[in-house]
Design a protein around this motif. Structure first.
Motif, short mmCIF file in Angstrom:
data_model
loop_
_atom_site.label_atom_id
_atom_site.label_comp_id
_atom_site.label_asym_id
_atom_site.label_seq_id
_atom_site.Cartn_x
_atom_site.Cartn_y
_atom_site.Cartn_z
N THR B 170 0.86 -0.94 -0.15
CA THR B 170 -0.58 -0.18 -0.16
C THR B 170 0.82 1.03 0.40
OG1 THR B 170 -1.69 -1.40 1.21
CG2 THR B 170 -1.73 1.24 0.95
N PHE B 171 2.29 1.24 1.12
CA PHE B 171 2.84 2.50 1.04
C PHE B 171 3.19 2.65 -0.05
CE2 PHE B 171 3.84 2.56 5.54
CZ PHE B 171 2.40 2.51 6.29
N THR B 172 3.75 0.99 -0.78
CA THR B 172 4.46 2.10 -2.14
C THR B 172 3.63 2.13 -3.42
OG1 THR B 172 5.96 0.16 -1.62
CG2 THR B 172 6.39 0.27 -3.85
N CYS B 173 2.93 1.18 -3.51
CA CYS B 173 1.63 1.52 -4.46
C CYS B 173 1.33 3.34 -4.64
CB CYS B 173 0.51 1.25 -4.44
SG CYS B 173 0.39 -0.65 -5.21
N GLY B 174 0.99 3.80 -3.09
CA GLY B 174 0.36 5.02 -2.82
C GLY B 174 1.80 6.23 -2.60
#
Lengths: 200, 200
Positions: B170-174
């Motif tokens: 999630t952090f990466t995609c965000g």
DNA sequence: ACCTGAACACCGTTCAAGT
DNA sequence: ACCTGAACACCGTTCAAGT
């Protein structure tokens, strides 16, 4: 059948706040999909074009909501934090506060983490994120200086711990864990983070 | 100016698959917000009411997309898994595969984890989730039986490890982590999960 | 400075009717 | 069984005009 006393003047006076408050209520009650500028305008007793004066488009309102959320989340975490506590209970307290916020504001949290496509709002969000992970980062850096946790890139440690907390929150809000079950499991999650899966 | 050869008969023949394929492309290219049944119908060369024969409403199409995603994710993870590997590299491989899937299918993954409001589709999703966390659960249970990881509720262990991986994704995609940065950090994340933050 | 009303170009969904 | 065309009730956004 005389005219009702006109409770609203031509100029609403505080339309921006009213719209944001209404949006947050709708978000909580009916989800992001049910958010409509026209509906919010209706609830505020104002024409459907009026919101356009305060938010250049719907995304601008969503961004304002998200920024609002970062503010509240940062406050919640700061109030929950107790520097007097040893590391493990301190992290557990923070994790529980984050999980509670996530449960109470599931739709809002999704908005906060949503990919932003314009670079301008992406930067605003980055500031909000920094505010919330910043606290966690300081707690971990402090512990690191006291030799309580391993020496590694503190930014990386912070993101990993943050990812675990956020992932737990996502699973909980997504219905894979019951709320009480998740809150009860916070201690184990933090313990696992500190001590690892391998036997010692 | 003769009539074009009619490439499409009155009955499309495979409209359902065509709609799903188009939806997946739109999801990847322009995001979930840009998904429109009417637009999909146009792309398929069919009337705007035709999709209604195959999906009772828009949510039904989104659910079908999500189920599709669970299928693909499960396949990806099963193909990536190598039971011959020791625990740490095995988990690292799985984590990298999950992160790659998340990066390649960010919008789809969001759909897959979206809260479903009707209980019927919620159950379908639960099956999909079980398929994907099931593999992780088996890997961890196996390691547990070999004494490689601590004795604790395996379901809880699985959810915690899964939460860490999903949070990282999630952090990466965000946008909080670069893609390469995140992929390079997978080793550290898995190491942290296995050994914990505390010094040994 | 702030809001209205009409207009425009979209939606999702339904339903009789067509093939 | 599958698709069309028209209809309905909604959207977001823009813009002249009003106060």
């Amino acid at each position: 059948m005389g005219p009702m006393p006109e409770s609203r003047p031509y100029h609403h006076g505080d339309l921006r706040s009213t719209l944001l408050a209404g949006a947050e209520r709708t978000l909580r009650d009916k989800g992001a999909g049910a958010l409509s500028l026209r509906e919010l305008a209706r609830e505020a007793g104002v024409s459907h074009a009026a919101p356009g004066r305060h938010f250049k488009d719907k995304q601008a309102l969503l961004n304002a909501l998200a920024l609002n959320g970062y503010d509240r989340l940062a406050r919640v975490l700061e109030e929950a934090d107790d520097p007097a506590l040893p590391l493990q209970p301190r992290l557990t307290t923070l994790a529980r506060a984050y999980l509670l916020f996530a449960i109470d504001n599931a739709e809002l949290l999704e908005l906060m983490y949503a990919r932003k496509h314009d670079p301008e709002s992406a930067e605003q969000m980055a500031v909000g994120v920094d505010r919330t992970v910043g606290l966690l980062g300081r707690v971990l850096s402090g512990a690191q200086q006291r030799g309580e946790i391993i020496e590694a890139d503190p930014h990386h440690l912070t993101l990993t711990v943050g990812a675990t907390l956020h992932g737990t929150a996502t699973f909980t809000c997504g219905g894979m864990l019951g709320h009480e079950e998740a809150l009860a499991g916070v201690d184990h999650v933090v313990h696992l983070l500190l001590h690892g899966l391998k036997p010692r």
